[in-house]
Motif scaffolding. Structure first.
Motif, PDB file in Angstrom:
ATOM      1  N   LEU A 156     -35.754 -22.016   9.415  1.00  0.00           N
ATOM      2  CA  LEU A 156     -35.936 -23.465   9.597  1.00  0.00           C
ATOM      3  C   LEU A 156     -35.452 -23.925  10.967  1.00  0.00           C
ATOM      4  O   LEU A 156     -36.033 -24.841  11.553  1.00  0.00           O
ATOM      5  N   GLU A 157     -34.404 -23.296  11.480  1.00  0.00           N
ATOM      6  CA  GLU A 157     -33.854 -23.709  12.780  1.00  0.00           C
ATOM      7  C   GLU A 157     -34.458 -22.928  13.946  1.00  0.00           C
ATOM      8  O   GLU A 157     -34.070 -23.115  15.089  1.00  0.00           O
ATOM      9  N   GLY A 158     -35.416 -22.058  13.679  1.00  0.00           N
ATOM     10  CA  GLY A 158     -36.087 -21.321  14.736  1.00  0.00           C
ATOM     11  C   GLY A 158     -35.173 -20.335  15.451  1.00  0.00           C
ATOM     12  O   GLY A 158     -35.206 -20.224  16.666  1.00  0.00           O
ATOM     13  N   ALA A 195     -24.741 -12.745  22.386  1.00  0.00           N
ATOM     14  CA  ALA A 195     -25.083 -13.609  23.521  1.00  0.00           C
ATOM     15  C   ALA A 195     -26.217 -14.535  23.078  1.00  0.00           C
ATOM     16  O   ALA A 195     -27.280 -14.076  22.673  1.00  0.00           O
ATOM     17  N   GLU A 196     -26.024 -15.830  23.104  1.00  0.00           N
ATOM     18  CA  GLU A 196     -26.999 -16.791  22.588  1.00  0.00           C
ATOM     19  C   GLU A 196     -27.746 -17.470  23.734  1.00  0.00           C
ATOM     20  O   GLU A 196     -27.133 -17.863  24.733  1.00  0.00           O
ATOM     21  N   GLN A 197     -29.085 -17.622  23.583  1.00  0.00           N
ATOM     22  CA  GLN A 197     -29.919 -18.296  24.571  1.00  0.00           C
ATOM     23  C   GLN A 197     -30.810 -19.307  23.854  1.00  0.00           C
ATOM     24  O   GLN A 197     -31.324 -19.028  22.762  1.00  0.00           O
ATOM     25  N   SER A 198     -30.981 -20.487  24.429  1.00  0.00           N
ATOM     26  CA  SER A 198     -31.849 -21.532  23.879  1.00  0.00           C
ATOM     27  C   SER A 198     -33.077 -21.664  24.775  1.00  0.00           C
ATOM     28  O   SER A 198     -32.943 -21.834  25.994  1.00  0.00           O
ATOM     29  N   PHE A 199     -34.299 -21.588  24.192  1.00  0.00           N
ATOM     30  CA  PHE A 199     -35.534 -21.652  24.965  1.00  0.00           C
ATOM     31  C   PHE A 199     -36.415 -22.779  24.408  1.00  0.00           C
ATOM     32  O   PHE A 199     -36.634 -22.878  23.194  1.00  0.00           O
ATOM     33  N   GLU A 200     -36.929 -23.612  25.277  1.00  0.00           N
ATOM     34  CA  GLU A 200     -37.881 -24.670  24.925  1.00  0.00           C
ATOM     35  C   GLU A 200     -39.285 -24.156  25.215  1.00  0.00           C
ATOM     36  O   GLU A 200     -39.573 -23.709  26.343  1.00  0.00           O
ATOM     37  N   ILE A 201     -40.158 -24.212  24.233  1.00  0.00           N
ATOM     38  CA  ILE A 201     -41.534 -23.751  24.416  1.00  0.00           C
ATOM     39  C   ILE A 201     -42.327 -24.916  24.992  1.00  0.00           C
ATOM     40  O   ILE A 201     -42.489 -25.969  24.352  1.00  0.00           O
ATOM     41  N   THR A 202     -42.824 -24.751  26.213  1.00  0.00           N
ATOM     42  CA  THR A 202     -43.504 -25.841  26.916  1.00  0.00           C
ATOM     43  C   THR A 202     -44.515 -25.234  27.860  1.00  0.00           C
ATOM     44  O   THR A 202     -44.411 -24.064  28.262  1.00  0.00           O
ATOM     45  N   ALA A 203     -45.510 -26.076  28.226  1.00  0.00           N
ATOM     46  CA  ALA A 203     -46.511 -25.632  29.186  1.00  0.00           C
ATOM     47  C   ALA A 203     -46.082 -25.903  30.614  1.00  0.00           C
ATOM     48  O   ALA A 203     -46.797 -25.580  31.550  1.00  0.00           O
ATOM     49  N   SER A 204     -44.925 -26.542  30.789  1.00  0.00           N
ATOM     50  CA  SER A 204     -44.436 -26.812  32.146  1.00  0.00           C
ATOM     51  C   SER A 204     -44.072 -25.496  32.828  1.00  0.00           C
ATOM     52  O   SER A 204     -43.926 -24.450  32.182  1.00  0.00           O
ATOM     53  N   THR A 263     -29.209 -13.601  20.614  1.00  0.00           N
ATOM     54  CA  THR A 263     -29.720 -14.594  19.658  1.00  0.00           C
ATOM     55  C   THR A 263     -30.550 -15.632  20.415  1.00  0.00           C
ATOM     56  O   THR A 263     -30.118 -16.158  21.440  1.00  0.00           O
ATOM     57  N   PHE A 264     -31.763 -15.938  19.920  1.00  0.00           N
ATOM     58  CA  PHE A 264     -32.649 -16.893  20.567  1.00  0.00           C
ATOM     59  C   PHE A 264     -32.809 -18.119  19.666  1.00  0.00           C
ATOM     60  O   PHE A 264     -33.153 -17.987  18.479  1.00  0.00           O
ATOM     61  N   ARG A 265     -32.571 -19.302  20.221  1.00  0.00           N
ATOM     62  CA  ARG A 265     -32.834 -20.563  19.517  1.00  0.00           C
ATOM     63  C   ARG A 265     -34.069 -21.197  20.162  1.00  0.00           C
ATOM     64  O   ARG A 265     -34.038 -21.586  21.321  1.00  0.00           O
ATOM     65  N   LEU A 266     -35.153 -21.318  19.378  1.00  0.00           N
ATOM     66  CA  LEU A 266     -36.437 -21.793  19.908  1.00  0.00           C
ATOM     67  C   LEU A 266     -36.656 -23.241  19.493  1.00  0.00           C
ATOM     68  O   LEU A 266     -36.460 -23.617  18.326  1.00  0.00           O
ATOM     69  N   THR A 267     -37.059 -24.051  20.478  1.00  0.00           N
ATOM     70  CA  THR A 267     -37.379 -25.451  20.204  1.00  0.00           C
ATOM     71  C   THR A 267     -38.724 -25.774  20.828  1.00  0.00           C
ATOM     72  O   THR A 267     -39.161 -25.147  21.800  1.00  0.00           O
ATOM     73  N   LYS A 268     -39.394 -26.774  20.210  1.00  0.00           N
ATOM     74  CA  LYS A 268     -40.648 -27.290  20.773  1.00  0.00           C
ATOM     75  C   LYS A 268     -40.591 -28.800  20.703  1.00  0.00           C
ATOM     76  O   LYS A 268     -40.334 -29.368  19.636  1.00  0.00           O
ATOM     77  N   ASP A 269     -40.777 -29.433  21.858  1.00  0.00           N
ATOM     78  CA  ASP A 269     -40.663 -30.893  21.957  1.00  0.00           C
ATOM     79  C   ASP A 269     -39.303 -31.381  21.480  1.00  0.00           C
ATOM     80  O   ASP A 269     -39.178 -32.434  20.837  1.00  0.00           O
ATOM     81  N   GLY A 270     -38.275 -30.593  21.758  1.00  0.00           N
ATOM     82  CA  GLY A 270     -36.916 -30.985  21.436  1.00  0.00           C
ATOM     83  C   GLY A 270     -36.499 -30.721  20.014  1.00  0.00           C
ATOM     84  O   GLY A 270     -35.351 -30.968  19.651  1.00  0.00           O
ATOM     85  N   LEU A 278     -38.223 -24.849  16.277  1.00  0.00           N
ATOM     86  CA  LEU A 278     -39.541 -24.300  15.973  1.00  0.00           C
ATOM     87  C   LEU A 278     -39.432 -23.472  14.686  1.00  0.00           C
ATOM     88  O   LEU A 278     -38.789 -22.416  14.681  1.00  0.00           O
ATOM     89  N   PRO A 279     -40.005 -23.922  13.560  1.00  0.00           N
ATOM     90  CA  PRO A 279     -39.883 -23.178  12.297  1.00  0.00           C
ATOM     91  C   PRO A 279     -40.533 -21.804  12.413  1.00  0.00           C
ATOM     92  O   PRO A 279     -41.564 -21.630  13.068  1.00  0.00           O
ATOM     93  N   ILE A 280     -39.900 -20.826  11.772  1.00  0.00           N
ATOM     94  CA  ILE A 280     -40.408 -19.457  11.765  1.00  0.00           C
ATOM     95  C   ILE A 280     -40.916 -19.162  10.344  1.00  0.00           C
ATOM     96  O   ILE A 280     -40.139 -19.209   9.377  1.00  0.00           O
TER      97      ILE A 280
END
Length: 455
Positions: A77-79, A6-15, A37-44, A47-49
């Motif tokens: 590299l793809e977070g 099960a894949e989830q995409s999360f944007e790291i933001t202060a909103s 599976t988590f795909r992490l992004t920051k500012d679109g 997010l490198p791990i």
């Protein structure tokens, strides 16, 4: 390996972050295969791990059990991080509340997102009631420290033994052995004392092991779970499920018990029935509907056993009863179409009941051959005689059985041996219309033996 991923995409933001209710649903039988599976992004951007980055997952199960575990890196590299639920964790059926964190070696940390998913209890696991438990993966660090200390002590003991071996020529072997035994005993006593301490000698804090995120909530006892599992009021039995699954799924009436199909004055009866498709049902039809069973309103039932590619009935039958208790049947054959309405003969049709006619306007019954009527197969039958004819155009009797159009007929007369003209109107009046041209007025009575169709 095969996973139920099960894949989830999360944007790291202060909103403002709202709790995400995912569509993820695992089963208690997804043993070793339940993967998130988590795909992490920051500012679109991904997010490198790095090696200094650690993904942490906190899960609160439906029964109150809690787990704080490390995730694994799938694509640095793809977070992309992932976590595979353990055999013990997948047993906790119900809604799971979870939150993902990213921690760094420099002390920084990020709360990524709160979300939830479902673990459905498989039928084979119906009697499993896992006990509430808490597992904080960082306790492994404490265990590692204790093992390291034990290894160091053992190394020291080995060094002491080596020294005694070197001094064997100076000191007696017995004395050295006694000292070695004493040192070993002291070291073991220290190790046992250290292992048995419960006062947190390494000063590990609640925050370090994540206990600040654990609610101090009392868990239900196993007896409470057993009582719930055995509650047959809230849960259906296997026999009840089999009975319900094997029952009919189509209604024969509407939701309030009235007929399923209704044909109005402007409807085609045949079309209304075939549009219902393959089913058994009840109907009502007015007498004015096209192809209706009777000119009177009817009620009955139908059964269509097959349909064409458009879902219209192609084989079946209809049984209808009108308000005068006449029964009609019809049959639909895909090859030859509707066979036409047939009226079912009753005992009164086969052995009709004769009733005396009530005469009006001065007409009088004949005492030897009284004027009588009977109705069978939608035909009004008249027989017998009466005399004293009224004026021309006057009714001599009135019937409740009425033809759909005016019927003219003649009957013989007694006395002059001529004929008299009568008509049965659509109002049910038996009207005297006069004598034929060649008759004289010496008529003692008229004689009936005739059947008048009412359709």
């Amino acid at each position: 390996m095969i996973y139920n991923d099960a894949e989830q995409s999360f944007e790291i933001t202060a909103s403002t972050k709202r709790k995400v209710t995912t569509g993820i649903q695992f089963s208690t039988q997804d043993i070793g295969t339940a993967k998130i599976t988590f795909r992490l992004t920051k500012d679109g951007e991904p997010l490198p791990i790095s090696n200094a980055t650690h993904g942490k997952l906190f899960m609160r199960m439906a029964d109150g059990s809690e787990f704080y575990v490390n995730t694994e890196v799938e694509d640095a590299l793809e977070g992309v991080l992932f976590y595979i639920l353990t055999d013990d964790q997948i047993k906790h059926a119900g809604t799971v509340a979870a939150e993902l964190y990213v921690n760094y070696d420099n002390g920084q940390s990020l709360s990524v997102h709160k979300f939830s998913f479902e673990i459905d209890k498989a039928l084979i696991d119906a009697n499993i009631a896992p006990l509430a438990e808490y597992y904080i993966e960082d306790f492994e660090d404490l265990k590692t420290d204790i093992n390291k200390t034990t290894d160091e002590i053992n190394q020291t003991l080995n060094e002491i033994k080596a020294k005694f071996d070197e001094f064997e020529n100076i000191e007696t072997k017995t004395g050295s052995q006694e000292k070695a035994n004493a040192a070993e005993a002291n070291a073991k006593a220290y190790t046992d004392q250290h292992a048995g301490k419960t006062d947190n000698p390494h000063k590990v804090t609640k925050a370090q092991v994540g206990l600040t995120n654990v609610d101090n909530v009392k868990q239900a006892a196993k007896t409470d779970f057993d009582t719930h599992v055995g509650d047959n009021v809230r849960h259906i039995t296997a026999d009840e499920r089999t009975k319900w699954n094997g029952s009919q799924l189509l209604k024969i009436t509407n939701d309030v018990g009235n007929v399923l199909v209704s044909a109005g004055d402007t409807d085609d009866f045949y079309t209304k029935i075939t549009q219902s498709g393959r089913r058994f049902g009840t109907f009502y039809s007015t007498g004015k509907a096209t192809n209706a069973p009777s000119t009177n309103s009817t009620r009955g039932f139908f059964h269509m056993t097959a349909t064409d590619s458009n879902g219209l009935g192609t084989f079946g039958y209809v049984i209808a009863v009108d308000w005068q208790n006449n029964m009609f049947t019809n049959y639909l054959n895909m090859d030859t179409g509707w066979q036409g309405w047939r009226r079912v003969l009753s005992s009164s049709d086969l052995s009709p009941i004769w009733n005396n006619v009530t005469l009006i306007n001065g007409a009088k019954q004949d005492s030897v051959y009284p004027f009588k009527f009977s109705v069978s197969n939608n035909v009004l039958w008249l027989r017998g005689s009466f005399g004293t004819l009224p004026a021309v155009g006057t009714s001599v009797a009135k019937f409740t059985n009425k033809p759909t159009q005016l019927v003219d007929f003649v009957v013989p007369t007694i006395g002059s041996y001529g004929t008299a003209r009568f008509s049965l109107t659509t109002d049910g009046d038996l009207r005297y219309d006069g004598m034929t041209a060649n008759d004289n007025s010496s008529v003692s009575r008229v004689s009936f033996n005739i059947g008048i169709p009412l359709w």
